[in-house]
Motif scaffolding. Structure first.
Motif, PDB file in Angstrom:
ATOM      1  N   GLN A  99       0.857  -1.182   0.000  1.00  0.00           N
ATOM      2  CA  GLN A  99       0.000   0.000   0.000  1.00  0.00           C
ATOM      3  C   GLN A  99       0.898   1.237   0.000  1.00  0.00           C
ATOM      4  O   GLN A  99       1.991   1.215   0.537  1.00  0.00           O
ATOM      5  CB  GLN A  99      -0.923  -0.011   1.219  1.00  0.00           C
ATOM      6  CG  GLN A  99      -1.817  -1.235   1.310  1.00  0.00           C
ATOM      7  CD  GLN A  99      -2.769  -1.364   0.130  1.00  0.00           C
ATOM      8  OE1 GLN A  99      -3.168  -0.371  -0.457  1.00  0.00           O
ATOM      9  NE2 GLN A  99      -3.126  -2.598  -0.215  1.00  0.00           N
TER      10      GLN A  99
ATOM     11  N   ASN B   3       0.708   4.317   1.330  1.00  0.00           N
ATOM     12  CA  ASN B   3       0.953   5.013   2.597  1.00  0.00           C
ATOM     13  C   ASN B   3       1.320   6.484   2.409  1.00  0.00           C
ATOM     14  O   ASN B   3       2.148   7.028   3.140  1.00  0.00           O
ATOM     15  CB  ASN B   3       2.056   4.306   3.402  1.00  0.00           C
ATOM     16  CG  ASN B   3       1.659   2.905   3.831  1.00  0.00           C
ATOM     17  OD1 ASN B   3       0.477   2.605   3.930  1.00  0.00           O
ATOM     18  ND2 ASN B   3       2.636   2.065   4.079  1.00  0.00           N
TER      19      ASN B   3
ATOM     20  N   ALA C 182      -0.739  -4.481  -5.143  1.00  0.00           N
ATOM     21  CA  ALA C 182      -2.020  -3.789  -4.963  1.00  0.00           C
ATOM     22  C   ALA C 182      -2.473  -3.051  -6.222  1.00  0.00           C
ATOM     23  O   ALA C 182      -3.475  -2.348  -6.197  1.00  0.00           O
ATOM     24  CB  ALA C 182      -1.907  -2.800  -3.795  1.00  0.00           C
TER      25      ALA C 182
END
Length: 241
Positions: free
Chosen positions: A85, A87, A166
């Motif tokens: 991810q 972030n 992702a």
């Protein structure tokens, strides 16, 4: 640059890593491959003590991170990590995301942090997005911003934990191209990935991990053309059909 000696990690009754010995010389591009749940992410997270080993020693850039009162925060300043991810801070622009850590953590002036941030945004092909917010970017663009943010800390080591997992399939290549470009820069890189093409193209070395153990360790040619372990052969037969 990175040395793990006898590293094991338990999560309750589950042993994620089993007595791992691994050395990564400065400048090496190491790709870590293995099935889901094999211990790949745990291994890379032990390299900057996001996971503390249950046993063993982790030495990074000459510092024993497993020692009592080890300067982990200081070492992390030179060890950047890019996660699955992105972030990114959603309330900050792309440029602000890149300049925050250098200013706050490393004490760099705003002008200097901005100058280098713009250079890294150009490197990942996103100069024109500097004033956008993360929500205005595609997943691939957000991950490229995350890589540029990591680079703006001027790390000696970059750790990538499945940086494309992702992403939608059409966005994977744009991120891989950026990482391949970094592989020519001399920075030490450890990349956990399922992208076999990337491993063939950019890695100096590939290790295969399964059930917390390193079963195969060699060049990409060795790994893909002449693997020695039966488990590696089985894995590749399913992946490379």
């Amino acid at each position: 640059m990175i040395k793990l000696t006898g590293v094991s990690k338990h999560f309750g009754s589950h042993q994620a890593l089993k007595n791992i010995d691994l050395e990564v010389p400065a400048g090496q591009k190491l790709v870590v491959i293995g099935p889901s749940g094999s211990g790949k992410s745990t291994l890379i997270r032990c390299m900057n003590m996001l996971e503390k080993p249950s046993a063993g020693q982790v030495i990074v850039d000459g510092v024993d991170l497993t020692a009592h009162r080890a300067p982990i925060a200081k070492v992390r300043q030179s060890v950047a990590m890019v996660f699955q991810q992105f972030n990114l801070y959603p309330h900050k622009t792309v440029l602000e995301n890149l300049t925050l850590a250098p200013i706050v953590v490393r004490g760099v002036s705003k002008d200097e942090a901005t100058e280098t941030a713009l250079q890294y945004l150009e490197r990942v092909g996103l100069s024109e997005k500097k004033d956008k917010y993360p929500a205005q970017l595609s997943g691939g663009q957000q991950q490229r911003v995350a890589i540029a943010r990591a680079l703006n800390m001027h790390p000696k080591i970059m750790l990538f934990d499945e940086p494309t997992s992702a992403l939608d399939p059409e966005m994977i290549q744009e991120v891989l191209e950026v990482i391949v470009g970094l592989a020519d820069s001399g920075i030490t890189m450890v990349v956990v990935t399922h992208e076999m093409g990337f491993a063939k193209e950019a890695a100096d070395r590939v290790i295969f991990i399964d059930e917390g153990e390193i079963l195969e360790d060699g060049t990409p040619i060795h790994f893909f053309e002449n693997p020695q372990h039966d488990r590696t052969k089985l894995f590749l037969s399913k992946i490379l059909r």
